[in-house]
Scaffold this active site. Structure first.
Site, short mmCIF file in Angstrom:
data_model
loop_
_atom_site.label_atom_id
_atom_site.label_comp_id
_atom_site.label_asym_id
_atom_site.label_seq_id
_atom_site.Cartn_x
_atom_site.Cartn_y
_atom_site.Cartn_z
N LYS A 72 -17.45 11.11 -37.92
CA LYS A 72 -16.27 10.26 -37.79
C LYS A 72 -14.99 11.08 -37.91
O LYS A 72 -14.03 10.87 -37.16
CB LYS A 72 -16.29 9.15 -38.84
CG LYS A 72 -17.34 8.10 -38.58
CD LYS A 72 -17.40 7.11 -39.73
CE LYS A 72 -18.52 6.10 -39.55
NZ LYS A 72 -18.60 5.16 -40.70
N GLY A 101 -15.05 8.17 -43.93
CA GLY A 101 -16.06 7.91 -44.95
C GLY A 101 -17.19 7.08 -44.40
O GLY A 101 -17.06 6.42 -43.37
N ASP A 102 -18.30 7.13 -45.10
CA ASP A 102 -19.43 6.29 -44.75
C ASP A 102 -20.19 5.95 -46.02
O ASP A 102 -20.35 6.80 -46.90
CB ASP A 102 -20.37 6.98 -43.77
CG ASP A 102 -21.31 5.98 -43.11
OD1 ASP A 102 -20.83 5.18 -42.28
OD2 ASP A 102 -22.50 5.97 -43.44
N THR A 103 -20.63 4.71 -46.12
CA THR A 103 -21.36 4.25 -47.29
C THR A 103 -22.73 3.78 -46.86
O THR A 103 -22.86 2.98 -45.93
CB THR A 103 -20.58 3.13 -48.00
OG1 THR A 103 -19.29 3.64 -48.37
CG2 THR A 103 -21.31 2.65 -49.23
#
Length: 184
Positions: free
Chosen positions: A48, A62-64
């Site tokens: 990203k 960010g990624d969760t």
């Protein structure tokens, strides 16, 4: 910021960062075969950051990921998926991996990962149905939003509450400072 998430924008404002451009990165978010949850979260944040806003700007992404063992739980887009996720998480521990990547104006890339362990109480059918009826789960990894009514169903967490929401503030602040971004 390479995210259109209102939760990430609100969390970032807690660090005093209130002026930024939102440019969502359009990438394939399919996990690779046998990709573990940690590597998947890191790869998503990195891709990203690299795919968004070319030019001389800081790009934060960010990624969760919610993981039950090595299983990556989906973002719940329908009630059946939300129920399935909640049934799997009921009464057990799971991990929430929140990866952050920062591309600096010089093109360098910095990354951090937050890992939080969360345990839901054993959930009754009426509790699951009440939560699903509230629609907070829509679009959320693992089918729940800790910043909403699900917080009342969580017996304990060990780690970063903001990471479970979607942007680990301690790690994000450290990345911004290390890259020379003006932050208090």
């Amino acid at each position: 910021m390479a995210s259109a998430s209102p939760r990430r924008r609100e969390l970032l404002s807690r660090l005093g960062v209130t002026t930024f451009t939102v440019a969502s990165a359009d990438i394939d978010e399919t996990p690779r075969p046998r990709e573990n949850p940690r590597d998947y979260a890191r790869r998503m944040a990195r891709e990203k950051a690299l795919a968004s806003m070319p030019g001389e700007a800081f790009v934060l992404a960010g990624d969760t990921v919610v993981a039950a063992g090595l299983r990556i739980l989906p973002k719940a887009e329908d009630e059946a998926t939300a129920r399935s996720c909640l049934a799997l998480l009921s009464g057990r521990r799971h991990r929430v991996l929140s990866a952050v990547a920062l591309r600096a104006p010089d093109g360098s890339l910095r990354e951090r990962l937050s890992e939080t362990v969360v345990r839901f109480k054993p959930l009754s059918t009426p509790e699951v149905e009440a939560y699903v009826a509230g629609y907070e789960w829509h679009g959320k990894a693992g089918g729940y939003a800790i910043q909403g009514s699900a917080e009342g169903l969580i017996a304990w967490i060990s780690g970063s509450h903001s990471g479970v929401v979607g942007l680990p503030l301690f790690e994000t602040r450290a990345l911004l400072k290390a890259a020379g971004f003006a932050i208090a």
